[in-house]
Design a protein around this motif. Structure first.
Motif: not given
Lengths: 304, 232
Positions: A7-11, A14-15, B6, B9-11, B13-15, B17-18
């Protein structure tokens, strides 16, 4: 229900549920199968018979013929920049087809997607004139499949891990597909708004579809044998134009979502049958595959 | 309850993605903004589009659609005045009875890219506006000289493989068959015969004058091929 994948980290802003709530893994799996089969067809039909014509020594492609597509002029890259042998390119085509087949079957799904992606990306700058928008959709979908848990269901990977088909995955991969789809259509719609010397362009006048279906370059069958009167081509022109330009709105409004998707899928099925556009309609139809509620079919099958 | 931290890996992937969302939005919608902001966005987007091979160019069949179906053909010429024309595999023999399959599609895309100027010209309009034709054809030859030579040479080798006793031709002419789509209300609806027009010529072994390209373009006013300067 278990969730497979990161699950990607999002600000925090945006969650929102649409971006973080897990979705059935079978939707991503269906996309994987569709992309794998479409790529397999594309490679076997349009590349394998012409690989020696398109790549390698004495062919129509290569860095010497398209130097402006090679580094340092561009940020493009190719694993095969120094490959010259026509036989090697023929072998590459077969590895490519194998990667596509393994992707469809879900054998080492992410690795198969990565291999297929690397080959697709590497071949493009060596002969850009033989490529088109369908290849872009292919590359974008492969890049999503290789970074997401695309083998979480309906795959050899899932079978080996003894994972049931009702697992879930983070939604980001499918959301990216939807965003890309919306932008493809909206951007296409924007380009169609034209006035030249005070006169409306083909799409606004209603002439566009006739000009395409009657053109020998693109019509799969001769125009006189196609059961499409002129007024139907006019209607289709305006429908396509409104569909593309309004696509983001049709998707945001719940009532118009499903009808619009039916219109879009029918349009691409029509292109597949009546037009000769390579695998473009098939690639576009891949974008629709994860929107089908495959989990309902899967649960119905379990009940029966 | 405090939120779990987090993972890297999550950070990451999030970066990614954004960034991808930012790229998709700006690459597709930058046309709606103007000024220095657009220039900056274009430069960044272009770099990523090339590195990731995700060119966001979605303007198929727009803004307008050509009324010409164009097919490449190659005419081989020998010093004794004889010639042979080879058609593209993509051109159907009978425009009223055919079913196109996808097999020749990639080579047809390649050919279509070389002969694009004929989307705008027929044999008649070439003669009416020779200057405009030469300008457009020259521009295409400048930007596609190497693919044009590669294509003519490829067709020449294919021809000689099929006809091993024939001496190599001295000239290879890139011709275009132009089928003009009839108006929808034409009765009976039928195809007029296609125009068969020359576009460019390559003479293997002939060295172009200093500052000119090896490929010449057809000049309808002179009814002959003329060399094209390397720079416009």
């Amino acid at each position: 229900m278990s969730v497979v994948g990161t699950q990607p980290w999002l600000p925090s802003r945006l969650r929102v549920p649409w971006l973080v709530d897990p979705v059935p893994a079978v939707r991503l799996a269906a996309l994987r199968v569709a992309v794998g089969l479409t790529l397999l067809g594309d490679v076997l039909v349009t590349y394998v018979p012409h690989m020696r014509d398109l790549y390698g020594r004495g062919s129509l492609g290569g860095r010497a013929i398209f130097p402006e597509w090679s580094p340092p002029a561009r940020a493009t890259w190719s694993l095969f920049a120094h490959v010259d042998s026509p036989g090697a390119f023929q072998a590459i085509a077969w590895v490519w087809a194998l990667a596509a087949l393994l992707l469809a079957l879900g054998v080492a799904s992410q690795l198969s997607a990565a291999v297929a992606w690397a080959i697709t990306v590497s071949l493009l700058p060596l002969n850009p004139a033989a490529h088109y928008a369908g290849d872009m959709i292919c590359i974008i979908l492969l890049s999503i499949l290789m970074t997401s848990p695309s083998g979480a269901a309906w795959s050899f990977d899932a079978w080996r891990a003894k994972r049931s088909a009702d697992v879930q995955v983070p939604p980001w991969a499918l959301r990216l597909v939807m965003l890309q789809m919306a932008l493809v259509y909206f951007s296409n719609g924007l380009h169609k708004i034209t006035f030249e010397h005070g006169r409306a362009g083909d799409w606004l006048r209603g002439d566009a579809v006739y000009a395409v279906v009657a053109n020998l370059n693109w019509a799969r069958f001769p125009y006189p044998s196609q059961p499409m009167p002129y007024f139907a081509t006019e209607l289709l022109t305006w429908t396509v134009f409104a569909f593309e330009l309004g696509f983001p709105i049709w998707m945001l409004v719940k009532k118009t979502r499903v009808p619009a998707l039916f219109v879009g899928a029918s349009f691409h099925l029509g292109l597949l049958v009546f037009m000769q556009l390579g695998f473009f309609p098939a690639w576009m139809l891949c974008l629709y595959v994860p929107l089908v509620p495959w989990e309902r079919a899967a649960s119905w099958r379990r009940k029966t | 309850m405090p939120e779990p931290r987090a993972s890297v890996r999550q950070i990451l992937l999030g970066a990614v993605l954004l960034w991808q969302v930012f790229f998709l939005l700006t690459a597709n919608l930058a046309t709606l903004v103007d000024g220095p902001l657009r220039g900056g966005l274009d430069a960044v987007d272009h770099l990523w589009a090339e590195a990731a091979c995700q060119h966001q160019v979605w303007g198929q069949y727009s803004p307008n659609i050509t009324r010409h179906a164009i097919f490449a053909a190659v005419e081989f010429r020998w010093p004794d005045g004889s010639s042979v024309e080879v058609r593209s595999d993509a051109e159907e023999r009978d425009p009223f009875d055919y079913v196109q399959d996808a097999t020749p599609y990639r080579v047809a895309l390649y050919e279509g890219d070389l002969i694009r100027p004929l989307w705008d010209f027929t044999a008649e309009t070439m003669k009416a506006r020779p200057g405009a034709f030469v300008a457009e054809a020259s521009e295409r030859v400048r930007s596609r000289q190497k693919p044009i030579v590669a294509y003519l040479d490829w067709q020449r080798r294919r021809f000689l493989e099929r006809h091993p006793r024939v001496t190599p031709p001295s000239e290879c002419v890139l011709r275009v068959h132009v089928w003009v789509v009839p108006p929808h209300d034409r009765r009976p609806w039928t195809w007029p015969p296609p125009d068969d027009v020359p576009l460019a010529r390559w003479r293997p072994g002939v060295v172009a004058p200093q500052g000119d390209l090896d490929v010449e373009v057809w000049d309808p006013a002179k009814e002959d091929f003329v060399f094209v300067t390397e720079k416009p």
